[in-house]
Design an enzyme around this catalytic site. Structure first.
Site, PDB file in Angstrom:
ATOM      1  N   GLU A 131      -8.983 -10.908  -7.711  1.00  0.00           N
ATOM      2  CA  GLU A 131      -8.098  -9.743  -7.577  1.00  0.00           C
ATOM      3  C   GLU A 131      -6.966  -9.767  -8.608  1.00  0.00           C
ATOM      4  OE1 GLU A 131      -7.122  -9.846  -3.390  1.00  0.00           O
ATOM      5  OE2 GLU A 131      -9.181  -9.335  -2.829  1.00  0.00           O
ATOM      6  N   THR A 188      -5.304  -8.194  10.477  1.00  0.00           N
ATOM      7  CA  THR A 188      -5.691  -6.908   9.878  1.00  0.00           C
ATOM      8  C   THR A 188      -5.273  -5.732  10.748  1.00  0.00           C
ATOM      9  OG1 THR A 188      -7.578  -7.996   8.817  1.00  0.00           O
ATOM     10  CG2 THR A 188      -7.677  -5.584   9.049  1.00  0.00           C
ATOM     11  N   ARG A 202      -1.073 -14.713   3.903  1.00  0.00           N
ATOM     12  CA  ARG A 202      -1.873 -14.120   4.988  1.00  0.00           C
ATOM     13  C   ARG A 202      -1.182 -14.303   6.336  1.00  0.00           C
ATOM     14  NH1 ARG A 202      -6.304 -10.755   4.060  1.00  0.00           N
ATOM     15  NH2 ARG A 202      -7.121 -11.536   6.047  1.00  0.00           N
ATOM     16  N   HIS A 219      -1.685  -5.494   1.365  1.00  0.00           N
ATOM     17  CA  HIS A 219      -2.898  -6.276   1.105  1.00  0.00           C
ATOM     18  C   HIS A 219      -2.505  -7.666   0.629  1.00  0.00           C
ATOM     19  CE1 HIS A 219      -6.776  -7.581  -0.443  1.00  0.00           C
ATOM     20  NE2 HIS A 219      -6.101  -8.017  -1.490  1.00  0.00           N
ATOM     21  N   TYR A 229     -12.150  -3.351  -3.121  1.00  0.00           N
ATOM     22  CA  TYR A 229     -12.705  -3.561  -1.778  1.00  0.00           C
ATOM     23  C   TYR A 229     -14.234  -3.624  -1.785  1.00  0.00           C
ATOM     24  CZ  TYR A 229      -8.200  -2.988   0.643  1.00  0.00           C
ATOM     25  OH  TYR A 229      -6.920  -3.154   1.129  1.00  0.00           O
ATOM     26  N   PHE A 284     -15.786   2.469   7.447  1.00  0.00           N
ATOM     27  CA  PHE A 284     -14.458   2.962   7.062  1.00  0.00           C
ATOM     28  C   PHE A 284     -14.210   2.913   5.557  1.00  0.00           C
ATOM     29  CE2 PHE A 284     -14.173  -1.507   8.358  1.00  0.00           C
ATOM     30  CZ  PHE A 284     -13.642  -2.088   7.217  1.00  0.00           C
ATOM     31  N   ASN A 299      -1.889  -0.181   7.342  1.00  0.00           N
ATOM     32  CA  ASN A 299      -1.366  -1.517   7.629  1.00  0.00           C
ATOM     33  C   ASN A 299      -0.533  -2.119   6.500  1.00  0.00           C
ATOM     34  OD1 ASN A 299      -3.426  -2.241   5.938  1.00  0.00           O
ATOM     35  ND2 ASN A 299      -4.533  -3.506   7.422  1.00  0.00           N
ATOM     36  N   LYS A 335       0.828  -1.204   0.000  1.00  0.00           N
ATOM     37  CA  LYS A 335       0.000   0.000   0.000  1.00  0.00           C
ATOM     38  C   LYS A 335       0.867   1.261   0.000  1.00  0.00           C
ATOM     39  CE  LYS A 335      -3.799  -2.380   2.408  1.00  0.00           C
ATOM     40  NZ  LYS A 335      -4.714  -2.363   3.580  1.00  0.00           N
TER      41      LYS A 335
HETATM   42  P1  DAT Z   1      -7.300  -7.453   5.398  1.00  0.00           P
HETATM   43  O1  DAT Z   1      -6.571  -6.314   4.742  1.00  0.00           O
HETATM   44  O2  DAT Z   1      -6.503  -8.025   6.556  1.00  0.00           O
HETATM   45  O3  DAT Z   1      -7.759  -8.494   4.435  1.00  0.00           O
HETATM   46  P2  DAT Z   1     -10.097  -6.592   5.508  1.00  0.00           P
HETATM   47  O4  DAT Z   1     -10.242  -7.237   4.177  1.00  0.00           O
HETATM   48  O5  DAT Z   1     -11.062  -6.935   6.574  1.00  0.00           O
HETATM   49  O6  DAT Z   1      -8.610  -6.855   6.103  1.00  0.00           O
HETATM   50  O7  DAT Z   1     -10.125  -5.007   5.352  1.00  0.00           O
HETATM   51  C1  DAT Z   1      -9.467  -4.386   4.265  1.00  0.00           C
HETATM   52  C2  DAT Z   1      -8.777  -3.151   4.752  1.00  0.00           C
HETATM   53  O8  DAT Z   1      -9.741  -2.242   5.274  1.00  0.00           O
HETATM   54  C3  DAT Z   1      -7.782  -3.374   5.881  1.00  0.00           C
HETATM   55  O9  DAT Z   1      -6.521  -3.808   5.431  1.00  0.00           O
HETATM   56  C4  DAT Z   1      -7.742  -2.026   6.511  1.00  0.00           C
HETATM   57  C5  DAT Z   1      -9.181  -1.526   6.361  1.00  0.00           C
HETATM   58  N1  DAT Z   1      -9.942  -1.837   7.574  1.00  0.00           N
HETATM   59  C6  DAT Z   1     -10.422  -3.048   7.951  1.00  0.00           C
HETATM   60  N2  DAT Z   1     -11.064  -2.998   9.120  1.00  0.00           N
HETATM   61  C7  DAT Z   1     -10.999  -1.703   9.509  1.00  0.00           C
HETATM   62  C8  DAT Z   1     -11.462  -0.979  10.637  1.00  0.00           C
HETATM   63  N3  DAT Z   1     -12.143  -1.581  11.620  1.00  0.00           N
HETATM   64  N4  DAT Z   1     -11.190   0.357  10.705  1.00  0.00           N
HETATM   65  C9  DAT Z   1     -10.503   0.968   9.721  1.00  0.00           C
HETATM   66  N5  DAT Z   1     -10.035   0.337   8.623  1.00  0.00           N
HETATM   67  C10 DAT Z   1     -10.270  -0.970   8.525  1.00  0.00           C
HETATM   68 MG    MG Z   2      -9.219  -8.495   2.984  1.00  0.00          MG
END
Ligand code: DAT
Ligand code: MG
Length: 151
Positions: free
Chosen positions: A128, A93, A87, A117, A51, A59, A114, A11
């Site tokens: 993807e 996450t 992963r 991805h 996404y 968010f 974070n 990212k």
């Molecule tokens: P990951 O990236 O671990 O697959 P995800 O698919 O649940 O996690 O979410 C995608 C992204 O969205 C994640 O990397 C950061 C953001 N995100 C997820 N949960 C969040 C939250 N509770 N508050 C803010 N951003 C969040």
């Molecule tokens: Mg994800």
């Protein structure tokens, strides 16, 4: 034959922080093979497509704004068990819940920054990879040291 493939994106926060080689090196040193690589500056629309599963989350707006604020490093990695293992290497996450030794556990403190991805399942990896890359950008190349990585 083609083994498993996953999609990963470094990212824009990690690009800004000079963490590209640090992150790519972890997958490379594990023994996974890089089969596609490019820098992509996503539009908000593209980030929203990536996404799409999170559209209803509070968010989502901030997430697509962040993802479209600068270029990411898009990658396809190949090898045994790569989808699940990527992963594991990435960590949870929320970086504060990621174990030390993981990318997020070592390099990040905030869920909104974070750094990386990774696809979460076979179906999302397929989806993807197809969203970010055209087939001609994915290279089936052979490693001369394959016998020293897998037997
Ligand atoms: P990951 O990236 O671990 O697959 P995800 O698919 O649940 O996690 O979410 C995608 C992204 O969205 C994640 O990397 C950061 C953001 N995100 C997820 N949960 C969040 C939250 N509770 N508050 C803010 N951003 C969040
Ligand atoms: Mg994800």
């Amino acid at each position: 034959g083609v083994t498993e493939r996953t999609f990963m994106a470094i990212k824009y926060d990690a690009v800004q922080r000079g963490l590209i080689s640090e992150i790519m090196g972890r997958m490379e040193k594990k023994g996974y093979k890089l089969v596609a690589l490019k820098m992509v500056w996503p539009t908000e629309e593209f980030a929203g497509k990536h996404y799409h599963d999170l559209k209803e989350r509070p968010f989502f707006g901030n997430l697509v704004k962040f993802m479209s604020s600068g270029p990411a490093v898009a990658m396809v990695w190949e090898g045994p068990g790569v989808i699940k293992m990527a992963r594991t290497i990435i960590g949870a996450t929320d970086p504060l819940k990621s174990n030390p030794g993981t990318i997020r556990g070592d390099l990040a403190t905030s869920v909104g920054r974070n750094v990386i991805h990774g696809s979460d399942a076979y179906s999302t990896a397929e989806e993807e990879i197809a969203l970010w890359f055209s087939p001609s950008e994915i290279h089936a190349w052979n490693r001369t040291n394959e016998d020293w990585i897998s037997s």
